[in-house]
Design a protein around this motif. Sequence first.
Motif, PDB file in Angstrom:
ATOM      1  N   GLU A  40       0.837  -1.199   0.000  1.00 59.30           N
ATOM      2  CA  GLU A  40       0.000   0.000   0.000  1.00 59.30           C
ATOM      3  C   GLU A  40       0.876   1.255   0.000  1.00 59.30           C
ATOM      4  OE1 GLU A  40      -3.440  -0.027   2.606  1.00 59.30           O
ATOM      5  OE2 GLU A  40      -3.307  -2.205   2.751  1.00 59.30           O
ATOM      6  N   MET A  41       2.037   1.119  -0.637  1.00 59.05           N
ATOM      7  CA  MET A  41       2.986   2.235  -0.734  1.00 59.05           C
ATOM      8  C   MET A  41       3.179   2.593  -2.196  1.00 59.05           C
ATOM      9  SD  MET A  41       5.744   1.152   2.181  1.00 59.05           S
ATOM     10  CE  MET A  41       6.747   2.601   1.954  1.00 59.05           C
ATOM     11  N   ARG A  42       3.619   3.847  -2.401  1.00 60.11           N
ATOM     12  CA  ARG A  42       3.868   4.354  -3.747  1.00 60.11           C
ATOM     13  C   ARG A  42       5.013   5.348  -3.684  1.00 60.11           C
ATOM     14  NH1 ARG A  42       2.089   8.854  -7.007  1.00 60.11           N
ATOM     15  NH2 ARG A  42       0.944   9.745  -5.265  1.00 60.11           N
ATOM     16  N   VAL A  43       5.859   5.296  -4.701  1.00 59.49           N
ATOM     17  CA  VAL A  43       6.894   6.317  -4.892  1.00 59.49           C
ATOM     18  C   VAL A  43       6.432   7.151  -6.081  1.00 59.49           C
ATOM     19  CG1 VAL A  43       9.324   6.812  -5.321  1.00 59.49           C
ATOM     20  CG2 VAL A  43       8.686   4.743  -4.060  1.00 59.49           C
ATOM     21  N   ALA A  44       6.140   8.423  -5.826  1.00 60.68           N
ATOM     22  CA  ALA A  44       5.674   9.325  -6.871  1.00 60.68           C
ATOM     23  C   ALA A  44       6.824   9.717  -7.797  1.00 60.68           C
ATOM     24  CB  ALA A  44       5.051  10.572  -6.241  1.00 60.68           C
ATOM     25  N   ALA A  45       6.486  10.269  -8.943  1.00 62.50           N
ATOM     26  CA  ALA A  45       7.489  10.665  -9.931  1.00 62.50           C
ATOM     27  C   ALA A  45       8.449  11.722  -9.393  1.00 62.50           C
ATOM     28  CB  ALA A  45       6.809  11.173 -11.202  1.00 62.50           C
ATOM     29  N   ASP A  46       8.036  12.476  -8.377  1.00 59.66           N
ATOM     30  CA  ASP A  46       8.916  13.496  -7.790  1.00 59.66           C
ATOM     31  C   ASP A  46       9.795  12.933  -6.674  1.00 59.66           C
ATOM     32  OD1 ASP A  46       7.106  13.175  -5.688  1.00 59.66           O
ATOM     33  OD2 ASP A  46       6.425  15.263  -5.711  1.00 59.66           O
ATOM     34  N   GLY A  47       9.736  11.611  -6.450  1.00 62.36           N
ATOM     35  CA  GLY A  47      10.584  10.961  -5.456  1.00 62.36           C
ATOM     36  C   GLY A  47       9.991  10.888  -4.060  1.00 62.36           C
ATOM     37  N   LYS A  48       8.785  11.433  -3.859  1.00 59.50           N
ATOM     38  CA  LYS A  48       8.147  11.363  -2.542  1.00 59.50           C
ATOM     39  C   LYS A  48       7.521   9.990  -2.348  1.00 59.50           C
ATOM     40  CE  LYS A  48       7.270  16.289  -2.168  1.00 59.50           C
ATOM     41  NZ  LYS A  48       6.253  17.342  -2.202  1.00 59.50           N
ATOM     42  N   TRP A  49       7.607   9.510  -1.118  1.00 59.95           N
ATOM     43  CA  TRP A  49       7.073   8.206  -0.753  1.00 59.95           C
ATOM     44  C   TRP A  49       5.745   8.390  -0.013  1.00 59.95           C
ATOM     45  CZ3 TRP A  49       9.881   3.260  -0.395  1.00 59.95           C
ATOM     46  CH2 TRP A  49      11.060   3.260  -1.139  1.00 59.95           C
ATOM     47  N   TYR A  50       4.793   7.484  -0.319  1.00 60.59           N
ATOM     48  CA  TYR A  50       3.467   7.545   0.283  1.00 60.59           C
ATOM     49  C   TYR A  50       3.070   6.173   0.810  1.00 60.59           C
ATOM     50  CZ  TYR A  50       3.032  12.019  -2.088  1.00 60.59           C
ATOM     51  OH  TYR A  50       3.233  13.309  -2.496  1.00 60.59           O
ATOM     52  N   HIS A  51       2.305   6.172   1.903  1.00 59.78           N
ATOM     53  CA  HIS A  51       1.695   4.950   2.429  1.00 59.78           C
ATOM     54  C   HIS A  51       0.216   5.224   2.660  1.00 59.78           C
ATOM     55  CE1 HIS A  51       0.578   2.008   5.640  1.00 59.78           C
ATOM     56  NE2 HIS A  51       1.105   1.211   4.719  1.00 59.78           N
ATOM     57  N   GLN A  52      -0.621   4.440   2.027  1.00 60.57           N
ATOM     58  CA  GLN A  52      -2.071   4.603   2.108  1.00 60.57           C
ATOM     59  C   GLN A  52      -2.484   6.045   1.817  1.00 60.57           C
ATOM     60  OE1 GLN A  52      -3.014   2.995   6.015  1.00 60.57           O
ATOM     61  NE2 GLN A  52      -3.180   0.929   5.149  1.00 60.57           N
ATOM     62  N   GLY A  53      -1.814   6.682   0.862  1.00 61.66           N
ATOM     63  CA  GLY A  53      -2.144   8.026   0.420  1.00 61.66           C
ATOM     64  C   GLY A  53      -1.473   9.144   1.195  1.00 61.66           C
ATOM     65  N   GLY A  54      -0.912   8.853   2.358  1.00 59.46           N
ATOM     66  CA  GLY A  54      -0.246   9.883   3.155  1.00 59.46           C
ATOM     67  C   GLY A  54       1.250   9.866   2.909  1.00 59.46           C
ATOM     68  N   GLU A  55       1.836  11.052   2.781  1.00 54.67           N
ATOM     69  CA  GLU A  55       3.265  11.143   2.519  1.00 54.67           C
ATOM     70  C   GLU A  55       4.079  10.687   3.726  1.00 54.67           C
ATOM     71  OE1 GLU A  55       6.748  14.352   1.310  1.00 54.67           O
ATOM     72  OE2 GLU A  55       4.662  15.013   1.316  1.00 54.67           O
ATOM     73  N   ILE A  56       5.118   9.914   3.455  1.00 53.91           N
ATOM     74  CA  ILE A  56       6.072   9.518   4.490  1.00 53.91           C
ATOM     75  C   ILE A  56       7.083  10.657   4.577  1.00 53.91           C
ATOM     76  CG2 ILE A  56       7.798   7.830   5.216  1.00 53.91           C
ATOM     77  CD1 ILE A  56       6.277   5.773   3.467  1.00 53.91           C
ATOM     78  N   LYS A  57       7.060  11.391   5.659  1.00 56.10           N
ATOM     79  CA  LYS A  57       7.875  12.603   5.765  1.00 56.10           C
ATOM     80  C   LYS A  57       9.167  12.401   6.538  1.00 56.10           C
ATOM     81  CE  LYS A  57       4.058  15.668   5.060  1.00 56.10           C
ATOM     82  NZ  LYS A  57       3.586  17.015   5.161  1.00 56.10           N
ATOM     83  N   ARG A  58       9.319  11.268   7.199  1.00 52.59           N
ATOM     84  CA  ARG A  58      10.550  11.023   7.956  1.00 52.59           C
ATOM     85  C   ARG A  58      11.634  10.461   7.033  1.00 52.59           C
ATOM     86  NH1 ARG A  58       9.370   7.329  12.703  1.00 52.59           N
ATOM     87  NH2 ARG A  58      11.603   7.623  12.971  1.00 52.59           N
ATOM     88  N   PRO A  59      12.705  11.218   6.799  1.00 51.02           N
ATOM     89  CA  PRO A  59      13.772  10.739   5.909  1.00 51.02           C
ATOM     90  C   PRO A  59      14.335   9.384   6.327  1.00 51.02           C
ATOM     91  CG  PRO A  59      14.078  13.062   6.388  1.00 51.02           C
ATOM     92  CD  PRO A  59      12.972  12.577   7.280  1.00 51.02           C
ATOM     93  N   ALA A  60      14.395   9.116   7.629  1.00 52.06           N
ATOM     94  CA  ALA A  60      14.932   7.831   8.091  1.00 52.06           C
ATOM     95  C   ALA A  60      14.053   6.670   7.623  1.00 52.06           C
ATOM     96  CB  ALA A  60      15.051   7.822   9.615  1.00 52.06           C
ATOM     97  N   MET A  61      12.746   6.887   7.574  1.00 53.12           N
ATOM     98  CA  MET A  61      11.837   5.835   7.098  1.00 53.12           C
ATOM     99  C   MET A  61      12.034   5.599   5.598  1.00 53.12           C
ATOM    100  SD  MET A  61      10.213   4.633   9.669  1.00 53.12           S
ATOM    101  CE  MET A  61       8.929   3.702   8.894  1.00 53.12           C
ATOM    102  N   VAL A  62      12.174   6.671   4.839  1.00 44.20           N
ATOM    103  CA  VAL A  62      12.408   6.538   3.402  1.00 44.20           C
ATOM    104  C   VAL A  62      13.726   5.802   3.160  1.00 44.20           C
ATOM    105  CG1 VAL A  62      12.867   7.804   1.253  1.00 44.20           C
ATOM    106  CG2 VAL A  62      11.000   8.528   2.770  1.00 44.20           C
ATOM    107  N   ARG A  63      14.786   6.168   3.908  1.00 43.36           N
ATOM    108  CA  ARG A  63      16.076   5.468   3.768  1.00 43.36           C
ATOM    109  C   ARG A  63      15.916   3.988   4.077  1.00 43.36           C
ATOM    110  NH1 ARG A  63      17.895   9.960   6.006  1.00 43.36           N
ATOM    111  NH2 ARG A  63      18.017   9.127   8.106  1.00 43.36           N
ATOM    112  N   ALA A  64      15.197   3.673   5.145  1.00 42.73           N
ATOM    113  CA  ALA A  64      15.017   2.268   5.537  1.00 42.73           C
ATOM    114  C   ALA A  64      14.258   1.494   4.462  1.00 42.73           C
ATOM    115  CB  ALA A  64      14.294   2.185   6.877  1.00 42.73           C
ATOM    116  N   PHE A  65      13.141   2.039   4.011  1.00 40.55           N
ATOM    117  CA  PHE A  65      12.357   1.348   2.983  1.00 40.55           C
ATOM    118  C   PHE A  65      13.145   1.227   1.679  1.00 40.55           C
ATOM    119  CE2 PHE A  65       8.429   2.797   5.390  1.00 40.55           C
ATOM    120  CZ  PHE A  65       8.123   1.526   5.856  1.00 40.55           C
ATOM    121  N   SER A  66      13.875   2.280   1.308  1.00 36.75           N
ATOM    122  CA  SER A  66      14.604   2.232   0.040  1.00 36.75           C
ATOM    123  C   SER A  66      15.685   1.157   0.053  1.00 36.75           C
ATOM    124  CB  SER A  66      15.201   3.600  -0.296  1.00 36.75           C
ATOM    125  OG  SER A  66      16.284   3.910   0.545  1.00 36.75           O
TER     126      SER A  66
END
Length: 183
Positions: A40-66
Amino acid sequence: MPYEAPDLANLSLSDIAELVAARKLPPVESWTPEQTGDSEMRVAADGKWYHQGGEIKRPAMVRAFSSLLSCDADGKHWLVTPQQKLSIAVDDAPFIAVELQSEGDGKDRTLAFRLNSDDLVFADADHAIEMRDGLPYLHVRGGLWAKLARPVYYELANLALAEDPEGVSIWSKGAQFSLMAPA
């Protein structure tokens, strides 16, 4: 101590090489979990990460998922752990190259990129720069690509034009990359 993103402008290429060597990514390519599903996650064309439609704003979470990202032979993206493999929608490329460091000239040039995940990647034979539909991409690992942010592309194009005004290509770590759209 809070994590600080590397600032390429203040790092030498040997410093960058040490950081690249120190980055230990999970061996997602060797994991074969039986449980699959949808993250239920998406990486938008601008590089922002989303979960269930809400942006993941914590850089540490994006680093971990990536660090758990993989891409299969069909171009489908997954988040992989030893226990499960979850699909993730990627609108374009899962990474954006947001900073460039160049050292040397011509065939002796080395290009290093910082991604929006704070990963560092050298352009070389295994990490090609490729033009797709007039836009530049950098191979990161295992079928995963980074789109070059517009300012990074302009910086790269200016370097290439200064050296090769007619062919518009650039070298990095012994590999040559054309910045011309394929005919």
